[in-house]
Design a protein around this motif. Structure first.
Motif, PDB file in Angstrom:
ATOM      1  N   TYR A  51     -39.063  54.048 -37.292  1.00  0.00           N
ATOM      2  CA  TYR A  51     -38.917  52.993 -38.299  1.00  0.00           C
ATOM      3  C   TYR A  51     -40.235  52.923 -39.067  1.00  0.00           C
ATOM      4  O   TYR A  51     -41.303  52.869 -38.462  1.00  0.00           O
ATOM      5  CB  TYR A  51     -38.594  51.647 -37.651  1.00  0.00           C
ATOM      6  N   GLU A  52     -40.149  52.922 -40.378  1.00  0.00           N
ATOM      7  CA  GLU A  52     -41.351  53.045 -41.201  1.00  0.00           C
ATOM      8  C   GLU A  52     -42.358  51.948 -40.890  1.00  0.00           C
ATOM      9  O   GLU A  52     -42.047  50.762 -40.977  1.00  0.00           O
ATOM     10  CB  GLU A  52     -40.978  53.004 -42.682  1.00  0.00           C
ATOM     11  N   GLY A  90     -46.159  48.635 -36.553  1.00  0.00           N
ATOM     12  CA  GLY A  90     -44.716  48.821 -36.682  1.00  0.00           C
ATOM     13  C   GLY A  90     -44.008  48.424 -35.409  1.00  0.00           C
ATOM     14  O   GLY A  90     -44.545  47.693 -34.577  1.00  0.00           O
ATOM     15  N   TYR A  91     -42.819  48.944 -35.245  1.00  0.00           N
ATOM     16  CA  TYR A  91     -42.029  48.590 -34.071  1.00  0.00           C
ATOM     17  C   TYR A  91     -41.116  49.735 -33.689  1.00  0.00           C
ATOM     18  O   TYR A  91     -40.774  50.593 -34.505  1.00  0.00           O
ATOM     19  CB  TYR A  91     -41.193  47.327 -34.335  1.00  0.00           C
ATOM     20  N   SER A 123     -52.526  48.756 -29.235  1.00  0.00           N
ATOM     21  CA  SER A 123     -51.989  47.682 -28.409  1.00  0.00           C
ATOM     22  C   SER A 123     -50.481  47.622 -28.596  1.00  0.00           C
ATOM     23  O   SER A 123     -49.940  48.039 -29.629  1.00  0.00           O
ATOM     24  CB  SER A 123     -52.623  46.332 -28.773  1.00  0.00           C
ATOM     25  N   PHE A 124     -49.825  47.096 -27.576  1.00  0.00           N
ATOM     26  CA  PHE A 124     -48.392  46.833 -27.620  1.00  0.00           C
ATOM     27  C   PHE A 124     -48.213  45.333 -27.380  1.00  0.00           C
ATOM     28  O   PHE A 124     -48.051  44.904 -26.242  1.00  0.00           O
ATOM     29  CB  PHE A 124     -47.651  47.649 -26.559  1.00  0.00           C
ATOM     30  N   PRO A 125     -48.269  44.519 -28.426  1.00  0.00           N
ATOM     31  CA  PRO A 125     -48.229  43.065 -28.251  1.00  0.00           C
ATOM     32  C   PRO A 125     -46.891  42.604 -27.685  1.00  0.00           C
ATOM     33  O   PRO A 125     -45.859  43.273 -27.837  1.00  0.00           O
ATOM     34  CB  PRO A 125     -48.449  42.535 -29.672  1.00  0.00           C
ATOM     35  N   GLN A 160     -40.037  46.693 -29.400  1.00  0.00           N
ATOM     36  CA  GLN A 160     -41.422  46.738 -28.949  1.00  0.00           C
ATOM     37  C   GLN A 160     -42.316  47.026 -30.143  1.00  0.00           C
ATOM     38  O   GLN A 160     -42.191  48.064 -30.798  1.00  0.00           O
ATOM     39  CB  GLN A 160     -41.630  47.810 -27.881  1.00  0.00           C
ATOM     40  N   ALA A 161     -43.207  46.092 -30.444  1.00  0.00           N
ATOM     41  CA  ALA A 161     -44.148  46.276 -31.546  1.00  0.00           C
ATOM     42  C   ALA A 161     -45.360  47.068 -31.073  1.00  0.00           C
ATOM     43  O   ALA A 161     -45.657  47.138 -29.877  1.00  0.00           O
ATOM     44  CB  ALA A 161     -44.583  44.922 -32.100  1.00  0.00           C
ATOM     45  N   TYR A 162     -46.064  47.670 -32.018  1.00  0.00           N
ATOM     46  CA  TYR A 162     -47.299  48.380 -31.700  1.00  0.00           C
ATOM     47  C   TYR A 162     -48.293  48.185 -32.840  1.00  0.00           C
ATOM     48  O   TYR A 162     -47.917  47.945 -33.993  1.00  0.00           O
ATOM     49  CB  TYR A 162     -47.048  49.874 -31.462  1.00  0.00           C
ATOM     50  N   ASN A 163     -49.557  48.277 -32.499  1.00  0.00           N
ATOM     51  CA  ASN A 163     -50.632  48.147 -33.473  1.00  0.00           C
ATOM     52  C   ASN A 163     -51.679  49.208 -33.163  1.00  0.00           C
ATOM     53  O   ASN A 163     -52.208  49.260 -32.045  1.00  0.00           O
ATOM     54  CB  ASN A 163     -51.252  46.748 -33.426  1.00  0.00           C
ATOM     55  N   ILE A 164     -51.972  50.077 -34.123  1.00  0.00           N
ATOM     56  CA  ILE A 164     -52.869  51.209 -33.918  1.00  0.00           C
ATOM     57  C   ILE A 164     -54.031  51.110 -34.901  1.00  0.00           C
ATOM     58  O   ILE A 164     -53.825  50.890 -36.095  1.00  0.00           O
ATOM     59  CB  ILE A 164     -52.133  52.551 -34.128  1.00  0.00           C
TER      60      ILE A 164
END
Length: 226
Positions: free
Chosen positions: A94-95, A141-142, A195-197, A205-209
């Motif tokens: 997913y973009e 993203g997620y 991180s995977f908040p 599942q969201a992610y932040n890089i």
């Protein structure tokens, strides 16, 4: 900063840290709201809603099925990651939202200068040299499983999660393919942190890089005898 109902929903979905980036996440927020708002009660409160019952509602089958991942052609700025120098790629399904920043490194000197004409010609510092700093890249993203509710095996995006973790924890150079990054000449990145908040929703599942650009440099010069 005032938050709309969609802002609150997005915050509950991806965690309080990511809500700071809400102004840049409207597109992602709207997409998430389409997936989770009709069926999954994320918020701990229930507002009274005035529902117009004058129009019949259409119930679509398989309401617990999530939307399929987006193909590369369906994304505007698709992002693919490779840890084997481009032999295989993992396309984020997913973009994501990509934020890029950089700066110039200046060496400034405060020099005592006379201004005999008193015309403020010699104000400020002397800039001796400058260099370009790394590009700071934030990717948020997620991942989404195929079922909205059910067991972990059925709902949680285990396969995509494991692929992403493998990329983020790899010691190899990470090659990237993304039209936006290519415009800046960025073909490789180095991961600084990720991180995977906490994410509400059994299948999301969201992610932040946080990453930096990684350019190749020839540090050793071979000497030839003339």
């Amino acid at each position: 900063m005032s938050l709309s109902n969609q802002d609150i929903l997005f915050a509950s979905l991806v965690g309080s840290e990511v809500i700071k980036l809400v102004p840049r996440f409207e597109a992602l927020e709207n997409e998430l709201a389409k997936h989770v708002l009709p069926t999954v009660p994320f918020l701990p409160i229930r507002n009274r809603l005035d529902i117009d019952t004058g129009h019949p509602s259409e119930i679509i089958g398989d309401v617990w099925l999530a939307d399929r991942p987006e193909s590369e052609s369906e994304q505007f700025f698709p992002l693919s990651l490779s840890i084997d120098d481009g032999k295989t790629y993992f396309l984020l399904p997913y973009e994501p939202m990509i934020t890029i920043s950089s700066k110039n490194n200046l060496v400034k000197r405060n020099v005592a200068k006379q201004d005999p004409e008193k015309n403020n010609k010699f104000q400020g510092t002397i800039k001796e040299r400058w260099s370009r700093d790394d590009y700071q890249i934030q990717i948020t993203g997620y991942l989404m499983g195929s079922m909205l509710k059910g067991s972990v095996k059925d709902c949680f995006p285990i396969v995509d999660f494991q692929k992403l973790v493998k990329v983020l924890t790899s010691a190899n150079n990470i090659k990237v393919e993304c039209p936006l990054l290519e415009q800046l000449g960025i073909n490789y990145i180095a991961i600084e942190e990720f991180s995977f908040p906490f994410t509400k929703g059994e299948n999301v599942q969201a992610y932040n890089i946080k990453a930096v650009s990684d350019f190749s440099y020839e540090l050793l010069i071979e000497e030839t005898n003339n």
